[in-house]
Design an enzyme around this catalytic site. Structure first.
Site, short mmCIF file in Angstrom:
data_model
loop_
_atom_site.label_atom_id
_atom_site.label_comp_id
_atom_site.label_asym_id
_atom_site.label_seq_id
_atom_site.Cartn_x
_atom_site.Cartn_y
_atom_site.Cartn_z
N ARG A 316 -9.06 -25.45 -61.44
CA ARG A 316 -8.32 -24.39 -60.48
C ARG A 316 -6.97 -24.98 -60.28
NH1 ARG A 316 -10.59 -23.55 -55.19
NH2 ARG A 316 -12.25 -24.45 -55.51
N ARG A 569 -4.20 -8.00 6.48
CA ARG A 569 -5.27 -7.38 5.67
C ARG A 569 -5.77 -6.37 6.76
NH1 ARG A 569 -10.85 -7.18 6.06
NH2 ARG A 569 -10.03 -7.38 8.49
N ALA A 571 -4.80 -4.34 8.85
CA ALA A 571 -3.82 -3.19 9.32
C ALA A 571 -3.90 -1.82 7.47
CB ALA A 571 -2.42 -3.63 9.41
N HIS A 572 -3.61 -2.99 6.70
CA HIS A 572 -3.94 -1.97 5.21
C HIS A 572 -5.13 -1.12 5.06
CE1 HIS A 572 -4.73 -4.90 1.97
NE2 HIS A 572 -4.35 -6.29 2.40
N ARG A 642 -18.57 -12.90 7.17
CA ARG A 642 -19.25 -12.02 7.09
C ARG A 642 -20.57 -13.14 7.73
NH1 ARG A 642 -17.97 -7.37 3.11
NH2 ARG A 642 -16.76 -6.16 4.55
N LYS A 738 -14.42 -8.76 19.22
CA LYS A 738 -14.02 -8.28 17.66
C LYS A 738 -14.40 -6.60 18.56
CE LYS A 738 -14.68 -7.68 13.15
NZ LYS A 738 -13.64 -7.00 13.19
N HIS A 768 -9.78 -9.15 19.40
CA HIS A 768 -9.41 -7.29 18.46
C HIS A 768 -9.90 -6.08 18.33
CE1 HIS A 768 -8.85 -5.95 13.73
NE2 HIS A 768 -9.67 -5.47 14.16
N HIS A 770 -8.86 -1.43 17.30
CA HIS A 770 -7.97 -0.79 16.99
C HIS A 770 -7.89 0.66 17.83
CE1 HIS A 770 -9.25 -1.99 11.98
NE2 HIS A 770 -10.12 -2.57 13.31
N THR A 902 -18.82 -3.72 9.78
CA THR A 902 -19.36 -4.37 8.38
C THR A 902 -19.94 -5.08 7.78
OG1 THR A 902 -17.29 -3.38 7.67
CG2 THR A 902 -18.33 -4.44 5.75
#
Length: 1175
Positions: A316, A569, A571-572, A642, A738, A768, A770, A902
């Protein structure tokens, strides 16, 4: 009026150029690419063409390439394969439509002598050897006997077919292993089994005969000695009806998989001349002895001593005939047709001494097979099909086109790609180029494997053997096609149909254009060309040159108070739910590198940004770090670590922390702010030691909580100074303070910093806070005046509220008395960009209007407050926000008044929401502690997985909460955990996600296994979404709006949404049409809204302990029981997830599970019935 003849019609053209007067209509009894190939030659011979097809092939290309096409049988009458095996029906169709010739192609009925005989008996012309010749050579046993008569060597084997396992075993006993059992009829590797010593000859015999019976309708097999690592050489033959036989030289078909050819080469590259000549002579000799007619192939094996052995004659056309055509210039199919019609080789100009080869040709079969899954055929719809072309490229295609449905019923080949060149190397390189040009999307293909094969040194040298693929596992280390365009379009299409799926998004971005990149000025007021001016050297170069200790000394020696910018980091995280994407950081990165060149550092990585990048933004955090590092080479990068948790929420084995920190340091982190959420110094030391081993800058940190000046407070000045003493004994380059909640008041700051400075005059102090209460700038001024070396600020538009204090406000408050290294002008210039980012990310803004002095009471960390508000809204507690804040205070006290950072702040938040959701007072929690299903984070805390809080755990609450659920850890959690087998983890990930898995991926998996797995699935589905502009990541483009997406330097996609189709009620999908780089593309998307039905779930009876209800709203991620199973009180029933919080729902009573109401991925509201327990 006389009729005007249409001289341009196809019929007229054929009539005017007719070649075969006795045969002008041909039917091809086959499917796929070979009928198309035959039709092309037939059209060149001015013949009419007829196709046959099964119902399943009604949309296949070969049907459309013929002048006429007829279906075989009624729908469902035959199986997809059986349709092409219906001899009588095929012949009836041919006779009914005045067909004069039938070509069988390859496969199916091509080697069936009965078919050939019936065609001949019907008066039509059979294109191939006569039926008696097929019987003589198609049976491999008969062919071996023929070779013996012609003195052509054969591999030792049985003289005839074997009928039983016993006969096979007798042959093995005589000749030994290895042996090969081969189907006597057919080819293509089917009905073949190699049996080696120790393997079952019975199983192999049964499988080979069964496969041969299925494929060819005849299970007859024979057995022969198996040659190890031979070459497979085949000779293309042509014979006319007058006894003339020629060869068209040889092909090297050694590259095979499971005896099925994968790549073929013409002529053979490494065959010695004398061996080639002997093989060609023997091939012609065999054909003449068999009285062969038409086209065929004599096949040989050549062992490693260059001895050749005849295997068989294939009566074939072969799949790989194309490359012989390319190197000889002979149209084999046209020759077949004309020889069958009565032409002699001489009439066709085919004389042996006139036929030569020119150069080399290579053929690759492009299939819808997945090499990574053992070449498992893939099915589905081809979404994109863009083929190759150009000089030296030939394509013989079948169902390769956009929209083609690839079914599981037939061969998986899409197209044969043949390339030719003046030498082997040119042909090989053309093939590589051609394969790279292909774009086939929607189904998997073997192109990555073919590219790996073509570039392997053994293939380059031409020295492959028949088991080369099986013997070379490195071939499967493939570079997969990225398919970036179609994946990106799939995301945009889903966005167009279903809207944004990014959690936390409310509404659409308010910025609908690209943000402006500000002009940065130098100290003299001149514009800086940031594109062409490299960033100036600064503190990072000093760090790289002199190391961490001298770097710390340099910071301490700076005359002033430096600033670390947290915009990238914390801040947002605090204002925009951590949703700022990499592309928007990269856009401002070059300007930042110039404007903030004297910043202490940029905080840009770690903490919550790590998992949120994967979890919600579908980005790789490591990719972000590497890109930012490249864009900002001059300013130190700081990350949040952490301690013993790494960036996870509970402790990990120590070696996982070491491994993670090393990857972070190597990827670009310079300074590691290491803290422990409970100020547990044992936990802290794990992180500190890991950073030291990696060679990073250690900033060991004390977490501040509450008001140390308030009488009777747990955390007073004495506590903090003692903690600092222990940290200094541990060894650190810098000391961090912190204040996560922003509760450090100016007076306390002054006292704390001055006390530390007095005792440790040489250590740099980094503060650091807030600005939740609105007093952050005052606190920082107090810190600076008291001797702090660095404070954390954010640019104006990203400051205040729960973020850090304003950078410009801090600089202005110092009134130039203290140098910060950053000018107000530069701060304003960078701020102009971020003010536009606030508009872009407005859909993640928390509804906070101003400072909240109440933070001094509830002490919710700034980074958590906005996320906690969002979580409360997600679990149905949005209207109870004031209650939640009050519950946060109460939960904190229940936990023992802990330091809240955290992950411990998450524990307090989870417990608070649990209390509000279940209407529990602190006394209720204490009273029902042993019966309640607390969130996992609460159980983790009390077990001791997060360390030990100052003053110990509250008792008996701890004992009652853990009763029957968890044990109590009595030492540091990491000591209880077995070290991770990092090598094994990487291997497992590679087995699941491919060889592109890196050490950074392993680190991600160690931190967040489920999040990483989910991210990889999204990445596989949509590709790298970080390149998509944010406004098109969060909101769909408008119709006909053109967007540009730069996927890499110098490569940009231009995309336009053209239309969104109607809903298909059958599938619940819509088709979205795009113009992509000027070409039309279509993506089918499930319309999730159309499929949504309102489901009213039954509620659990709160007074019936046998009905278990959901304690809060969430998604069922795991169901652990089924009806009828026995459970004891406390046994887990299912796992519920709400945002980042997971909760195991346990049985309140012992009994038998009667009915389970929920399933995995079901959404439930608080109180919804989960299951029923019967006594």
């Amino acid at each position: 009026m006389a009729q005007v003849e249409d001289y341009s019609s196809l019929h007229r053209l054929r009539k005017n150029s007719e070649i075969l007067s006795n045969a002008n209509k041909i039917l091809v009894a086959n499917r796929g690419e070979i009928p198309i190939r035959i039709f092309r030659s037939a059209h060149e011979l001015s013949m009419q063409t007829v196709a046959i097809y099964s119902h399943e092939d009604r949309l296949s290309m070969h049907r459309l390439k013929a002048d006429e096409a007829y279906v075989i049988g009624a729908r469902g009458q035959y199986s997809p394969v059986q349709a092409y095996l219906q001899i009588d029906e095929i012949i009836n169709i041919a006779l009914e439509h005045n067909v004069s010739m039938i070509h069988p192609g390859y496969g199916f009925l091509s080697e069936n002598s009965e078919f050939a005989r019936k065609v001949e008996d019907s008066g039509m012309i059979w294109i191939g050897p006569p039926h008696n010749v097929i019987d003589a050579v198609g049976d491999k046993v008969s062919a071996r006997n023929l070779a013996g008569k012609c003195n052509v060597p054969v591999v030792p084997g049985t003289d005839g077919p074997i009928d039983s396992v016993e006969q096979a075993q007798e042959f093995v006993d005589k000749y030994g292993y290895p042996v090969i059992i081969k189907a006597a009829f057919g080819g293509g590797g089917r009905g073949m089994r190699v049996v080696r010593e120790g393997e079952s000859i019975a199983d192999a015999f049964q499988r080979a005969t069964s496969e041969a019976k299925t494929a060819f309708g005849n299970g007859t097999c024979f057995i022969e000695r198996f040659l190890d690592k031979p070459k497979h050489i085949e000779v293309q033959l042509l014979a006319d009806n007058y006894g003339n036989v020629i060869h068209l030289f040889e092909r090297d078909c050694s590259v095979q998989r499971r005896h099925q050819k994968v790549v073929e080469i013409a002529p053979a590259k490494t065959l010695p001349v004398e061996v080639r000549d002997a093989i060609l002579t023997d091939a012609v000799k065999l054909a003449k002895a068999a009285n062969y007619r038409n086209a065929g192939t004599a096949e040989f094996l050549v062992d490693n001593q260059n001895r050749h052995y005849f295997i068989e004659i294939n009566p074939r056309i072969q799949v790989e005939h194309t490359i012989t055509e390319e190197v000889t210039g002979v149209d084999i199919v046209a020759a077949q047709i004309q020889i069958a019609a009565g032409a002699s080789l001489q009439q066709l100009g085919l004389l042996q001494d006139k036929i030569t080869t020119r150069g080399f040709a290579i053929q690759c079969r492009i299939t819808t097979e997945d090499p990574a899954k053992n070449f498992q055929p893939d099915t589905g719809k081809i979404e994109v099909y863009r083929s190759s072309g150009g000089n030296g490229v030939r394509l013989d295609g079948g169902n390769g086109f956009a929209g083609a449905i690839i079914s599981p019923h037939y061969d998986s080949m899409l197209v044969k790609c043949s390339t030719s060149g003046s030498n082997y190397e040119i042909a090989r390189r053309k093939m590589i180029r051609a394969l790279v040009e292909f774009r086939i999307r929607g189904v998997k293909t073997n192109i990555p494997f073919l590219l790996a094969l073509l570039t392997h040194p053994t293939f380059v040298s031409g020295d492959c053997w028949t088991t080369f693929i099986d013997d070379t596992p490195s071939l499967f280390e493939m570079v997969q096609s990225k398919n970036r365009a179609q994946k990106l379009l799939s995301y945009l299409a889903d966005l167009c149909v279903n809207g944004s799926s990014i959690k936390g998004q409310i509404g659409l971005p308010k910025l609908t254009r690209d943000a402006d990149i500000p002009v940065i000025h130098d100290i003299n007021g001149w514009d800086i060309d940031i594109k062409n001016t490299p960033p100036p050297e600064s503190f990072r170069q000093y760090l790289l040159d002199y190391g961490p200790e001298q770097f710390a000394n340099q910071i301490r020696a700076f005359d002033g108070c430096l600033i670390m910018d947290t915009t990238w980091r914390d801040a947002h995280q605090s204002l925009l739910a951590t949703r700022v994407r990499t592309i928007d950081l990269l856009n401002i990165a070059p300007a930042t590198a110039h404007a903030f060149r004297y910043a202490f550092a940029l905080e840009c990585w770690g903490g919550a940004t790590f998992d949120v990048a994967m979890r919600f933004l579908h980005e790789d955090p490591w990719d972000r770090l590497r890109k930012l590092r490249k864009a900002v080479p001059n300013i130190p990068f700081q990350m949040l670590l952490r301690g013993a948790n790494g960036v996870a929420y509970s402790s990990l084995p120590d070696n996982a922390i070491d491994h993670f920190v090393k990857q972070a340091k190597d990827a670009g982190v310079d300074i590691f702010r290491v803290f422990d959420a409970l100020n547990d110094l044992e936990q802290l030391k794990v992180g500190v030691d890991a950073v030291k081993k990696a060679g990073g800058v250690v900033e060991a940190t004390v977490c501040y909580s509450g008001d140390m000046l308030k009488p009777g407070k747990k955390y007073n000045l004495k506590y903090y100074l003692e903690t600092v003493d222990k940290i200094m004994e541990m060894g650190t380059h810098l000391l961090g303070i912190k204040d996560m909640a922003g509760t450090l008041k100016p007076a306390a700051a002054k006292l704390l910093i001055s006390s530390i400075r007095k005792k440790y005059p040489s250590v740099p102090i980094h503060v650091h806070t807030h600005d939740s209460a609105g007093t952050g700038v005052i606190t920082y001024v107090a810190c600076a005046l008291a001797g702090a070396d660095v404070v954390d600020c954010a640019v104006n538009s990203m400051s205040g509220l729960t973020s850090q204090p304003s950078m410009s406000a801090f600089i202005a408050a110092l009134d130039n008395e203290i140098n910060t290294g950053i000018t107000e002008q530069n701060a304003r210039e960078i701020d102009a960009y971020w003010s536009e980012m606030r508009l872009l990310y407005s859909c993640f803004e928390a509804d906070l209007k101003g400072p909240d002095p109440e933070v001094y009471n509830h002490e919710i960390p700034g980074g958590q407050l906005t996320n906690l508000l969002f979580q409360a809204q997600q679990v149905g507690l949005g209207e109870k926000w004031l209650e939640t804040k009050k519950a946060y205070e109460e939960a904190n006290m229940l936990l023992g008044d802990i330091v809240k950072v955290t992950p411990t702040s998450k524990v307090v938040g989870d417990l608070a929401q649990f209390m509000v959701s279940n209407k529990l007072s602190p006394k209720d929690v204490e009273r029902l502690a042993s019966e309640l299903d607390f969130p996992d984070s609460v159980l983790d805390f009390f077990e001791g997985l997060m360390g030990t809080p100052y003053g110990g755990f509250p008792e008996p609450l701890r004992t009652n909460i853990l009763a029957g659920k968890r044990r109590k850890l009595t030492r540091r959690p990491g000591l209880e955990l077995e070290p991770f087998d990092l090598k094994k983890i990487k291997e497992e990930l590679q087995s699941r996600f491919g060889n592109s898995i890196t050490e950074c991926d392993v680190a991600s998996y160690n931190m967040y296994p489920k999040v990483f797995e989910s991210f990889k699935k999204i990445q596989e589905k949509y590709g790298d979404l970080s390149v998509l502009p944010t406004r098109f990541f969060l909101a769909p483009p408008k119709l006909n709006e053109e967007i540009s997406v730069e996927i890499e330097q110098g490569k940009t996609f231009v995309i336009k949404v053209m239309a969104i189709g109607d809903l298909s009620p059958q599938t619940g999908t819509r088709e979205v049409y795009f113009e992509f780089n000027g070409e039309m593309r279509k993506v089918t998307v499930e319309d999730k809204l159309a499929a949504v039905e309102t489901v009213t779930r039954p509620k659990a009876d709160a007074h019936n302990p046998n009905e278990v209800g959901a304690p809060m709203a969430g998604v069922v991620i795991e169901v652990r029981v089924h009806p009828g199973v026995e459970v004891k009180k406390g046994d887990p029933l299912c796992v519920l997830s709400a945002m980042k919080m997971e909760m195991v729902i346990s049985s309140p009573v012992s009994g038998r599970v009667g009915e389970v109401i929920v399933h995995e991925n079901d959404s439930v509201d608080a109180g919804d019935l989960i299951c029923k327990i019967t006594k």
